[in-house]
Design an enzyme around this catalytic site. Structure first.
Site, short mmCIF file in Angstrom:
data_model
loop_
_atom_site.label_atom_id
_atom_site.label_comp_id
_atom_site.label_asym_id
_atom_site.label_seq_id
_atom_site.Cartn_x
_atom_site.Cartn_y
_atom_site.Cartn_z
N ARG A 186 10.67 93.97 45.34
CA ARG A 186 11.99 94.59 45.19
C ARG A 186 12.47 94.54 43.74
O ARG A 186 12.17 93.62 43.01
CB ARG A 186 13.00 93.88 46.10
CG ARG A 186 12.74 94.12 47.57
CD ARG A 186 13.65 93.29 48.45
NE ARG A 186 13.32 91.87 48.38
CZ ARG A 186 13.91 90.93 49.13
NH1 ARG A 186 14.86 91.29 49.98
NH2 ARG A 186 13.55 89.66 49.03
N ASP B 242 7.03 89.80 46.41
CA ASP B 242 8.33 90.43 46.58
C ASP B 242 8.41 91.58 45.58
O ASP B 242 8.53 91.36 44.39
CB ASP B 242 9.47 89.42 46.35
CG ASP B 242 10.83 89.97 46.75
OD1 ASP B 242 10.98 91.21 46.77
OD2 ASP B 242 11.73 89.16 47.06
N CYS C 46 15.48 96.28 57.27
CA CYS C 46 14.44 95.66 58.10
C CYS C 46 14.54 96.25 59.48
O CYS C 46 15.34 95.79 60.31
CB CYS C 46 14.61 94.14 58.13
SG CYS C 46 13.41 93.30 59.19
N ARG D 32 26.85 91.18 49.45
CA ARG D 32 25.55 90.89 50.06
C ARG D 32 24.59 92.04 49.77
O ARG D 32 24.90 93.20 50.00
CB ARG D 32 25.70 90.71 51.58
CG ARG D 32 24.39 90.64 52.35
CD ARG D 32 23.62 89.38 52.08
NE ARG D 32 22.34 89.36 52.80
CZ ARG D 32 21.37 88.50 52.55
NH1 ARG D 32 21.52 87.59 51.59
NH2 ARG D 32 20.25 88.52 53.22
N GLY E 63 10.32 95.62 54.12
CA GLY E 63 9.19 94.74 53.85
C GLY E 63 9.19 94.16 52.44
O GLY E 63 8.15 94.03 51.82
#
Length: 321
Positions: free
Chosen positions: A255, A253, A181, A176, A220
């Site tokens: 990331r 996004d 957060c 995972r 975030g």
């Protein structure tokens, strides 16, 4: 110099003649009504605003912070000018975003000869590097014994961790990727599904007989804690999570999963069963050389506070339903 962290005194020291121009993202230029002028016509490209007598440090911060848009009067007039070295401008905005700052910078031509320069390619194409700095046993409530592995990002110095649970006997482990957060993981915010996803992921890893959870410092969706709260302000006024991030000058996004791939390789893992609903995580790991042999769905119950957030992730960000 960052508009957000460089205050009036610093600006006066480095720009005594008040000639520094203002570099902003194309997204912000569009929001400010500059979409038909010069580079500001393209939301992806950087834009430069000419210095004016009224454009001081305080006014500039109000101008570039979308969270203040509904609480201030009009500011201007704004005059876009030609972006000189667009590659360097893009790299500078990338650095601001990586620092968790608003993508807005003063261009200080007068001090350029007395500060070291960073090659553009060093910013835009640097390969992620995950350095293991410590390991320890970590008993976890409801899970039992685990191992926690601390990593340092060689590019930014940020620290990330992996929780290794059980043993997976040489087979591709269940993995995972969980982005930090604070509001959901620690305070139990109902605006997202992050906290329930974290705890359910740990349970699933245990039930699978072993696996790895990477806890990534990507608050975030990669924009940082303060900017996430700014995005919440914009969501309170009706924007969804995608438009709020874009209004702030970030990708919906931001990331990058190259670091996650580097962490897995450091753990001698090159193939995984990935626990996710996000196709970007699959693509990110695979493009970085980690084989995803199976995707395992990871859905949480929806509540009245996060129903629109979940729908936006599926409808606009392409998450699997």
């Amino acid at each position: 110099m960052s508009v957000e962290t460089g205050g009036a005194d610093m600006l006066a020291l480095l720009d005594p003649d008040a000639t520094a121009q203002l570099l902003i993202s194309g997204e912000r230029a569009t929001a400010l009504g500059l979409a038909n002028e010069g580079n500001a016509a393209d939301p992806v490209r950087p834009a430069v605003v000419a210095r004016a007598e009224w454009l001081d440090a305080v006014t500039a911060l109000a101008l570039v912070d979308p969270a203040q848009d509904m609480a201030r009067g009009p500011i201007g007039p704004l005059h876009p000018v030609r972006v000189g070295d667009e590659g360097s401008a893009i790299a500078a905005l990338v650095l601001a975003r990586r620092a968790g700052l608003l993508p807005a910078l003063w261009l200080l031509e007068s001090v350029i000869k007395v500060i070291p320069t960073i090659p553009v390619d060093a910013v835009l194409v640097a390969a992620p590097e995950a350095i293991i700095v410590a390991r320890a046993k970590l008993p976890i409530d409801g899970i039992g014994e685990a191992q926690i592995v601390a990593f340092r990002d060689g590019a930014t110095g940020e620290e990330h961790v992996a929780l290794v649970i059980g043993a997976f006997g040489g087979k591709p482990p269940l993995v995972r990727l969980h982005s930090e957060c604070l509001t959901g993981d620690v305070f139990g915010s109902l605006k997202c599904d992050c906290g329930p996803q974290l705890h359910e992921a740990l349970r699933l890893l245990k039930d699978a007989g072993g696996g790895v959870l990477l806890y990534l410092r990507q608050e975030g969706r990669g924009i940082g804690l303060a900017n996430k709260i700014r995005a919440y302000q914009l969501q309170d006024r009706g924007l969804d999570t995608v438009d709020a991030n874009r209004r702030l000058g970030f990708a919906d996004d931001a990331r990058d999963y190259g670091l996650a791939a580097a962490m897995l390789r450091a753990l001698h893992i090159d193939a995984v069963r990935l626990l996710t609903n996000n196709p970007a995580k699959l693509a990110g790991l695979e493009s970085a050389g980690i084989a995803v042999v199976e995707r395992v769905a990871h859905h949480m119950p929806v509540n009245p506070h996060n129903a629109d957030y979940i729908a936006t992730k599926q409808g606009r960000s392409g998450h699997f339903a």
